[in-house]
Design a protein around this motif. Structure first.
Motif, PDB file in Angstrom:
ATOM      1  N   LEU A  51       0.829  -1.203   0.000  1.00 30.74           N
ATOM      2  CA  LEU A  51       0.000   0.000   0.000  1.00 30.74           C
ATOM      3  C   LEU A  51       0.862   1.252   0.000  1.00 30.74           C
ATOM      4  CD1 LEU A  51      -2.770   1.321   0.103  1.00 30.74           C
ATOM      5  CD2 LEU A  51      -2.737   1.007   2.593  1.00 30.74           C
ATOM      6  N   MET A  52       1.900   1.287   0.794  1.00 35.43           N
ATOM      7  CA  MET A  52       2.795   2.451   0.833  1.00 35.43           C
ATOM      8  C   MET A  52       3.479   2.646  -0.513  1.00 35.43           C
ATOM      9  SD  MET A  52       2.614   4.237   3.437  1.00 35.43           S
ATOM     10  CE  MET A  52       3.958   5.248   2.882  1.00 35.43           C
ATOM     11  N   ARG A  53       3.931   1.577  -1.126  1.00 36.52           N
ATOM     12  CA  ARG A  53       4.588   1.689  -2.424  1.00 36.52           C
ATOM     13  C   ARG A  53       3.641   2.299  -3.459  1.00 36.52           C
ATOM     14  NH1 ARG A  53       4.679  -0.694  -7.046  1.00 36.52           N
ATOM     15  NH2 ARG A  53       3.294  -2.391  -6.482  1.00 36.52           N
ATOM     16  N   ARG A  54       2.427   1.790  -3.505  1.00 40.39           N
ATOM     17  CA  ARG A  54       1.464   2.291  -4.484  1.00 40.39           C
ATOM     18  C   ARG A  54       1.021   3.720  -4.187  1.00 40.39           C
ATOM     19  NH1 ARG A  54      -2.270  -2.312  -6.833  1.00 40.39           N
ATOM     20  NH2 ARG A  54      -0.785  -4.026  -6.894  1.00 40.39           N
ATOM     21  N   ALA A  55       0.821   4.047  -2.917  1.00 41.75           N
ATOM     22  CA  ALA A  55       0.401   5.403  -2.544  1.00 41.75           C
ATOM     23  C   ALA A  55       1.510   6.409  -2.856  1.00 41.75           C
ATOM     24  CB  ALA A  55       0.027   5.457  -1.067  1.00 41.75           C
ATOM     25  N   LEU A  56       2.745   6.038  -2.583  1.00 41.48           N
ATOM     26  CA  LEU A  56       3.861   6.923  -2.890  1.00 41.48           C
ATOM     27  C   LEU A  56       3.974   7.121  -4.397  1.00 41.48           C
ATOM     28  CD1 LEU A  56       6.172   8.601  -1.810  1.00 41.48           C
ATOM     29  CD2 LEU A  56       7.606   6.552  -1.883  1.00 41.48           C
ATOM     30  N   ASP A  57       3.819   6.079  -5.168  1.00 33.89           N
ATOM     31  CA  ASP A  57       3.825   6.216  -6.628  1.00 33.89           C
ATOM     32  C   ASP A  57       2.728   7.173  -7.094  1.00 33.89           C
ATOM     33  OD1 ASP A  57       5.976   4.525  -6.948  1.00 33.89           O
ATOM     34  OD2 ASP A  57       4.777   2.800  -7.591  1.00 33.89           O
ATOM     35  N   GLU A  58       1.552   7.048  -6.523  1.00 36.28           N
ATOM     36  CA  GLU A  58       0.428   7.934  -6.866  1.00 36.28           C
ATOM     37  C   GLU A  58       0.778   9.397  -6.577  1.00 36.28           C
ATOM     38  OE1 GLU A  58      -3.629   9.215  -7.673  1.00 36.28           O
ATOM     39  OE2 GLU A  58      -2.642   7.312  -8.124  1.00 36.28           O
ATOM     40  N   SER A  59       1.335   9.638  -5.399  1.00 40.08           N
ATOM     41  CA  SER A  59       1.711  11.000  -5.013  1.00 40.08           C
ATOM     42  C   SER A  59       2.791  11.560  -5.941  1.00 40.08           C
ATOM     43  CB  SER A  59       2.208  10.996  -3.570  1.00 40.08           C
ATOM     44  OG  SER A  59       2.647  12.260  -3.193  1.00 40.08           O
ATOM     45  N   LEU A  60       3.786  10.760  -6.226  1.00 41.42           N
ATOM     46  CA  LEU A  60       4.878  11.212  -7.086  1.00 41.42           C
ATOM     47  C   LEU A  60       4.405  11.415  -8.522  1.00 41.42           C
ATOM     48  CD1 LEU A  60       7.763   9.014  -5.656  1.00 41.42           C
ATOM     49  CD2 LEU A  60       7.357  11.444  -5.270  1.00 41.42           C
ATOM     50  N   ASN A  61       3.518  10.567  -9.001  1.00 35.49           N
ATOM     51  CA  ASN A  61       2.968  10.740 -10.351  1.00 35.49           C
ATOM     52  C   ASN A  61       2.179  12.035 -10.471  1.00 35.49           C
ATOM     53  OD1 ASN A  61       4.068   8.401 -11.408  1.00 35.49           O
ATOM     54  ND2 ASN A  61       2.269   7.168 -10.935  1.00 35.49           N
ATOM     55  N   ARG A  62       1.585  12.463  -9.369  1.00 38.21           N
ATOM     56  CA  ARG A  62       0.848  13.725  -9.361  1.00 38.21           C
ATOM     57  C   ARG A  62       1.757  14.917  -9.072  1.00 38.21           C
ATOM     58  NH1 ARG A  62      -4.516  12.695  -5.932  1.00 38.21           N
ATOM     59  NH2 ARG A  62      -4.839  14.863  -6.534  1.00 38.21           N
ATOM     60  N   ARG A  63       3.052  14.640  -8.921  1.00 41.94           N
ATOM     61  CA  ARG A  63       4.067  15.660  -8.667  1.00 41.94           C
ATOM     62  C   ARG A  63       3.780  16.463  -7.402  1.00 41.94           C
ATOM     63  NH1 ARG A  63       7.669  15.657 -12.597  1.00 41.94           N
ATOM     64  NH2 ARG A  63       7.081  14.906 -14.644  1.00 41.94           N
ATOM     65  N   LEU A  64       3.368  15.736  -6.358  1.00 44.10           N
ATOM     66  CA  LEU A  64       3.098  16.349  -5.074  1.00 44.10           C
ATOM     67  C   LEU A  64       4.250  16.082  -4.119  1.00 44.10           C
ATOM     68  CD1 LEU A  64      -0.611  15.222  -4.626  1.00 44.10           C
ATOM     69  CD2 LEU A  64       0.193  17.519  -5.180  1.00 44.10           C
ATOM     70  N   LYS A  65       4.568  17.045  -3.298  1.00 43.20           N
ATOM     71  CA  LYS A  65       5.499  16.806  -2.201  1.00 43.20           C
ATOM     72  C   LYS A  65       4.804  15.803  -1.287  1.00 43.20           C
ATOM     73  CE  LYS A  65       7.667  18.873   1.762  1.00 43.20           C
ATOM     74  NZ  LYS A  65       7.676  20.004   2.678  1.00 43.20           N
ATOM     75  N   THR A  66       5.538  14.841  -0.771  1.00 40.11           N
ATOM     76  CA  THR A  66       4.964  13.807   0.080  1.00 40.11           C
ATOM     77  C   THR A  66       5.568  13.902   1.468  1.00 40.11           C
ATOM     78  OG1 THR A  66       4.730  12.366  -1.832  1.00 40.11           O
ATOM     79  CG2 THR A  66       4.596  11.330   0.326  1.00 40.11           C
ATOM     80  N   THR A  67       4.713  14.040   2.466  1.00 40.72           N
ATOM     81  CA  THR A  67       5.150  14.072   3.854  1.00 40.72           C
ATOM     82  C   THR A  67       4.478  12.919   4.575  1.00 40.72           C
ATOM     83  OG1 THR A  67       5.368  16.477   3.789  1.00 40.72           O
ATOM     84  CG2 THR A  67       5.276  15.449   5.963  1.00 40.72           C
ATOM     85  N   ILE A  68       5.268  12.163   5.321  1.00 39.51           N
ATOM     86  CA  ILE A  68       4.750  10.990   6.016  1.00 39.51           C
ATOM     87  C   ILE A  68       4.918  11.205   7.512  1.00 39.51           C
ATOM     88  CG2 ILE A  68       4.924   8.496   6.292  1.00 39.51           C
ATOM     89  CD1 ILE A  68       6.280   8.494   3.482  1.00 39.51           C
TER      90      ILE A  68
END
Length: 95
Positions: A51-68
């Motif tokens: 789930l984390m791998r897929r969610a991170l891919d989604e965020s990066l594909n949308r070119r969003l900064k990701t904070t966990i």
């Protein structure tokens, strides 16, 4: 993985069964991963990592900064990546 936008969470399904969820908040430039939970405890580690791998891919594909901020999510991401950035809870945007 299903992006349940109305509930602000990603849901990971195996055939016919919800196995993990990742709650998030989002604004126009950043996605914040708040809370990761496994539903199916027998495979919790594997499901949360996927789930984390897929969610991170989604965020990066949308070119969003990701904070966990979720310690469970950070643990699974670190186990999956094993990179020097693993000590930073704010991952850089791929671009």
């Amino acid at each position: 993985m299903l992006n349940n936008r109305s509930a602000s969470k990603f849901d990971l399904y195996l055939p016919g069964q919800l196995v993990a969820s990742l709650h998030y908040s989002i604004d126009e430039n950043e996605m914040l991963f708040i809370y990761c939970e496994a539903i199916e405890m027998a495979e919790a580690e594997r499901h949360c990592r996927e789930l984390m791998r897929r969610a991170l891919d989604e965020s990066l594909n949308r070119r969003l900064k990701t904070t966990i901020t979720c310690p469970i999510a950070l643990k699974h991401l670190r186990a999956d990546t094993q990179t020097p950035e693993q000590h930073d809870s704010s991952l850089p945007q791929r671009g």
